[in-house]
Structures are given as structure tokens and as C-alpha cells.
Design a protein around this motif. Structure first.
Motif, PDB file in Angstrom:
ATOM      1  N   GLN A   1       0.829  -1.184   0.000  1.00 45.33           N
ATOM      2  CA  GLN A   1       0.000   0.000   0.000  1.00 45.33           C
ATOM      3  C   GLN A   1       0.871   1.244   0.000  1.00 45.33           C
ATOM      4  O   GLN A   1       2.052   1.172   0.337  1.00 45.33           O
ATOM      5  CB  GLN A   1      -0.928   0.016   1.218  1.00 45.33           C
ATOM      6  N   VAL A   2       0.263   2.353  -0.349  1.00 49.98           N
ATOM      7  CA  VAL A   2       0.991   3.611  -0.419  1.00 49.98           C
ATOM      8  C   VAL A   2       1.382   4.065   0.983  1.00 49.98           C
ATOM      9  O   VAL A   2       0.571   4.046   1.904  1.00 49.98           O
ATOM     10  CB  VAL A   2       0.140   4.702  -1.094  1.00 49.98           C
ATOM     11  N   GLN A   3       2.631   4.432   1.124  1.00 49.01           N
ATOM     12  CA  GLN A   3       3.100   4.998   2.382  1.00 49.01           C
ATOM     13  C   GLN A   3       3.959   6.225   2.092  1.00 49.01           C
ATOM     14  O   GLN A   3       4.783   6.211   1.178  1.00 49.01           O
ATOM     15  CB  GLN A   3       3.919   3.983   3.177  1.00 49.01           C
ATOM     16  N   LEU A   4       3.749   7.261   2.871  1.00 48.33           N
ATOM     17  CA  LEU A   4       4.538   8.487   2.818  1.00 48.33           C
ATOM     18  C   LEU A   4       4.957   8.798   4.249  1.00 48.33           C
ATOM     19  O   LEU A   4       4.103   8.987   5.118  1.00 48.33           O
ATOM     20  CB  LEU A   4       3.721   9.639   2.240  1.00 48.33           C
ATOM     21  N   VAL A   5       6.255   8.825   4.487  1.00 49.51           N
ATOM     22  CA  VAL A   5       6.759   8.999   5.846  1.00 49.51           C
ATOM     23  C   VAL A   5       7.690  10.211   5.882  1.00 49.51           C
ATOM     24  O   VAL A   5       8.785  10.181   5.323  1.00 49.51           O
ATOM     25  CB  VAL A   5       7.497   7.746   6.330  1.00 49.51           C
ATOM     26  N   GLU A   6       7.213  11.249   6.566  1.00 52.99           N
ATOM     27  CA  GLU A   6       8.005  12.471   6.690  1.00 52.99           C
ATOM     28  C   GLU A   6       8.959  12.394   7.880  1.00 52.99           C
ATOM     29  O   GLU A   6       8.683  11.709   8.865  1.00 52.99           O
ATOM     30  CB  GLU A   6       7.105  13.704   6.884  1.00 52.99           C
ATOM     31  N   SER A   7      10.043  13.129   7.775  1.00 45.41           N
ATOM     32  CA  SER A   7      10.990  13.265   8.868  1.00 45.41           C
ATOM     33  C   SER A   7      11.727  14.582   8.721  1.00 45.41           C
ATOM     34  O   SER A   7      11.660  15.223   7.666  1.00 45.41           O
ATOM     35  CB  SER A   7      11.983  12.095   8.890  1.00 45.41           C
ATOM     36  N   GLY A   8      12.421  14.980   9.790  1.00 43.18           N
ATOM     37  CA  GLY A   8      13.260  16.160   9.719  1.00 43.18           C
ATOM     38  C   GLY A   8      12.715  17.396  10.393  1.00 43.18           C
ATOM     39  O   GLY A   8      13.389  18.432  10.449  1.00 43.18           O
ATOM     40  N   GLY A   9      11.495  17.318  10.892  1.00 44.77           N
ATOM     41  CA  GLY A   9      10.945  18.476  11.580  1.00 44.77           C
ATOM     42  C   GLY A   9      11.625  18.701  12.915  1.00 44.77           C
ATOM     43  O   GLY A   9      12.443  17.894  13.371  1.00 44.77           O
ATOM     44  N   GLY A  10      11.285  19.818  13.540  1.00 45.30           N
ATOM     45  CA  GLY A  10      11.872  20.120  14.845  1.00 45.30           C
ATOM     46  C   GLY A  10      11.684  21.567  15.225  1.00 45.30           C
ATOM     47  O   GLY A  10      10.911  22.299  14.599  1.00 45.30           O
ATOM     48  N   LEU A  11      12.421  21.970  16.250  1.00 39.16           N
ATOM     49  CA  LEU A  11      12.382  23.335  16.756  1.00 39.16           C
ATOM     50  C   LEU A  11      13.626  24.070  16.274  1.00 39.16           C
ATOM     51  O   LEU A  11      14.750  23.571  16.425  1.00 39.16           O
ATOM     52  CB  LEU A  11      12.330  23.315  18.281  1.00 39.16           C
ATOM     53  N   VAL A  12      13.420  25.250  15.705  1.00 39.70           N
ATOM     54  CA  VAL A  12      14.545  26.028  15.186  1.00 39.70           C
ATOM     55  C   VAL A  12      14.277  27.502  15.454  1.00 39.70           C
ATOM     56  O   VAL A  12      13.108  27.926  15.525  1.00 39.70           O
ATOM     57  CB  VAL A  12      14.743  25.755  13.676  1.00 39.70           C
ATOM     58  N   GLN A  13      15.330  28.270  15.605  1.00 39.74           N
ATOM     59  CA  GLN A  13      15.168  29.707  15.807  1.00 39.74           C
ATOM     60  C   GLN A  13      14.900  30.403  14.479  1.00 39.74           C
ATOM     61  O   GLN A  13      15.293  29.908  13.403  1.00 39.74           O
ATOM     62  CB  GLN A  13      16.428  30.286  16.438  1.00 39.74           C
ATOM     63  N   ALA A  14      14.257  31.529  14.562  1.00 39.99           N
ATOM     64  CA  ALA A  14      14.013  32.325  13.358  1.00 39.99           C
ATOM     65  C   ALA A  14      15.342  32.609  12.646  1.00 39.99           C
ATOM     66  O   ALA A  14      16.345  32.908  13.291  1.00 39.99           O
ATOM     67  CB  ALA A  14      13.321  33.626  13.728  1.00 39.99           C
ATOM     68  N   GLY A  15      15.298  32.471  11.322  1.00 41.66           N
ATOM     69  CA  GLY A  15      16.500  32.642  10.524  1.00 41.66           C
ATOM     70  C   GLY A  15      17.250  31.352  10.267  1.00 41.66           C
ATOM     71  O   GLY A  15      18.159  31.325   9.434  1.00 41.66           O
ATOM     72  N   GLY A  16      16.865  30.309  10.959  1.00 41.41           N
ATOM     73  CA  GLY A  16      17.525  29.027  10.815  1.00 41.41           C
ATOM     74  C   GLY A  16      17.014  28.221   9.636  1.00 41.41           C
ATOM     75  O   GLY A  16      16.174  28.695   8.849  1.00 41.41           O
ATOM     76  N   SER A  17      17.517  26.986   9.540  1.00 41.69           N
ATOM     77  CA  SER A  17      17.178  26.111   8.415  1.00 41.69           C
ATOM     78  C   SER A  17      16.815  24.720   8.906  1.00 41.69           C
ATOM     79  O   SER A  17      17.255  24.283   9.976  1.00 41.69           O
ATOM     80  CB  SER A  17      18.371  25.992   7.461  1.00 41.69           C
ATOM     81  N   LEU A  18      16.006  24.048   8.104  1.00 41.46           N
ATOM     82  CA  LEU A  18      15.671  22.650   8.326  1.00 41.46           C
ATOM     83  C   LEU A  18      15.505  21.995   6.969  1.00 41.46           C
ATOM     84  O   LEU A  18      15.121  22.667   5.999  1.00 41.46           O
ATOM     85  CB  LEU A  18      14.358  22.493   9.104  1.00 41.46           C
ATOM     86  N   ARG A  19      15.756  20.682   6.910  1.00 36.54           N
ATOM     87  CA  ARG A  19      15.456  19.928   5.691  1.00 36.54           C
ATOM     88  C   ARG A  19      14.507  18.798   6.043  1.00 36.54           C
ATOM     89  O   ARG A  19      14.822  17.944   6.868  1.00 36.54           O
ATOM     90  CB  ARG A  19      16.703  19.359   5.035  1.00 36.54           C
ATOM     91  N   LEU A  20      13.353  18.821   5.419  1.00 33.14           N
ATOM     92  CA  LEU A  20      12.377  17.756   5.578  1.00 33.14           C
ATOM     93  C   LEU A  20      12.585  16.710   4.494  1.00 33.14           C
ATOM     94  O   LEU A  20      12.943  17.031   3.364  1.00 33.14           O
ATOM     95  CB  LEU A  20      10.954  18.303   5.487  1.00 33.14           C
ATOM     96  N   SER A  21      12.332  15.467   4.862  1.00 36.49           N
ATOM     97  CA  SER A  21      12.386  14.359   3.910  1.00 36.49           C
ATOM     98  C   SER A  21      11.073  13.611   3.938  1.00 36.49           C
ATOM     99  O   SER A  21      10.390  13.576   4.969  1.00 36.49           O
ATOM    100  CB  SER A  21      13.520  13.395   4.269  1.00 36.49           C
ATOM    101  N   CYS A  22      10.737  13.001   2.820  1.00 36.29           N
ATOM    102  CA  CYS A  22       9.535  12.177   2.729  1.00 36.29           C
ATOM    103  C   CYS A  22       9.888  10.939   1.927  1.00 36.29           C
ATOM    104  O   CYS A  22      10.151  11.020   0.727  1.00 36.29           O
ATOM    105  CB  CYS A  22       8.403  12.946   2.073  1.00 36.29           C
ATOM    106  N   ALA A  23       9.888   9.799   2.613  1.00 36.88           N
ATOM    107  CA  ALA A  23      10.168   8.528   1.962  1.00 36.88           C
ATOM    108  C   ALA A  23       8.861   7.910   1.482  1.00 36.88           C
ATOM    109  O   ALA A  23       7.924   7.742   2.272  1.00 36.88           O
ATOM    110  CB  ALA A  23      10.872   7.592   2.939  1.00 36.88           C
ATOM    111  N   ALA A  24       8.810   7.593   0.205  1.00 34.99           N
ATOM    112  CA  ALA A  24       7.586   7.095  -0.415  1.00 34.99           C
ATOM    113  C   ALA A  24       7.727   5.634  -0.816  1.00 34.99           C
ATOM    114  O   ALA A  24       8.821   5.173  -1.172  1.00 34.99           O
ATOM    115  CB  ALA A  24       7.254   7.934  -1.642  1.00 34.99           C
ATOM    116  N   SER A  25       6.621   4.912  -0.764  1.00 42.34           N
ATOM    117  CA  SER A  25       6.603   3.519  -1.211  1.00 42.34           C
ATOM    118  C   SER A  25       5.191   3.129  -1.614  1.00 42.34           C
ATOM    119  O   SER A  25       4.218   3.811  -1.256  1.00 42.34           O
ATOM    120  CB  SER A  25       7.117   2.589  -0.104  1.00 42.34           C
ATOM    121  N   GLY A  26       5.079   2.051  -2.372  1.00 45.44           N
ATOM    122  CA  GLY A  26       3.778   1.526  -2.727  1.00 45.44           C
ATOM    123  C   GLY A  26       3.188   2.064  -4.012  1.00 45.44           C
ATOM    124  O   GLY A  26       2.032   1.754  -4.339  1.00 45.44           O
TER     125      GLY A  26
END
Length: 124
Positions: A1-26
């Protein structure tokens, strides 16, 4: 079956950076547009970015243009969202989604499967 799994979120200060990922299958990842939406508390889910399967062209919401970059790796069945110059108003749960057919833009109705979401919190 279809699965989408996000990761990479969190707490960051203004001006900062984050990279989100989404692993897909199915499903055949390389033939579907992939997008990110977000939903802040008390607000409706809103479009953030999309990357098209056929030419890797991208489209962004005006609120994130120039700060966020969406990309995909078809060999890894993964879509990414690089977020820079983050602002407190970017605080939301971020969702990865796949297009219902071979085309999809900025409307949630274009997409049929959604991940569980990952929380991004930007402190001022």
C-alpha cells in the motif's frame, strides 16, 4: 500500500534552516508529482511547493518563494523540502503528498495520499 513517511521536523530559531524528507513507497514514485502542504493551528491546510515528475519543474507558494526549495531523488523514492530563513509564521505541521494522477498543482484535491506530518516550530 501507499506509504509516505516524513521526517526532519523540529524546533529552530528564526532565521535558521531545516530539511524535511519524505520517503515514499507503494506506487511508481517517478510518475507522480510530489508536493508539500502545511497546516498551522486553527488554519486550513495550505500549499507550500510541488515538484513535477516529468521535468522536475517546481512551483512555490508566494510566502515561501526564495526561501524553500523542493527536490526529489527518484532512485531513493524520496522528496525533500529545504527550508531556509525560517520565520515564526512557518510554524506548522508539514505534510508530504502524491498527486492523484500524473498531474497536480497547488490544490489539495489534486492529491490522494498524505503522510502523517512532521512538526516544524520556529521560535522568535
Amino acid at each position: 500500500q501507499v506509504q509516505l513517511v516524513e521526517s526532519g521536523g523540529g524546533l529552530v530559531q528564526a532565521g535558521g534552516s531545516l530539511r524535511l524528507s519524505c520517503a515514499a513507497s507503494g506506487f511508481t514514485f517517478s510518475t507522480r508529482n510530489m508536493a508539500w502542504f502545511r497546516q498551522a493551528p486553527g488554519k486550513e491546510r495550505e500549499f507550500v511547493a510541488v515538484i513535477r515528475w516529468n521535468d522536475d519543474s517546481t512551483e512555490y507558494a508566494d510566502s515561501v518563494k526564495g526561501r524553500f526549495t523542493i527536490s526529489r531523488d527518484n532512485a531513493k523514492n524520496t522528496v525533500y523540502l529545504q527550508m531556509s530563513s525560517l520565520k515564526p509564521e512557518d510554524t506548522a505541521v508539514y505534510y508530504c503528498t502524491k498527486s492523484r494522477g500524473r498531474y497536480g498543482g497547488a490544490l489539495a484535491m489534486d492529491y490522494d495520499y498524505w503522510g502523517q506530518g512532521t512538526q516544524v516550530t520556529v521560535s522568535s
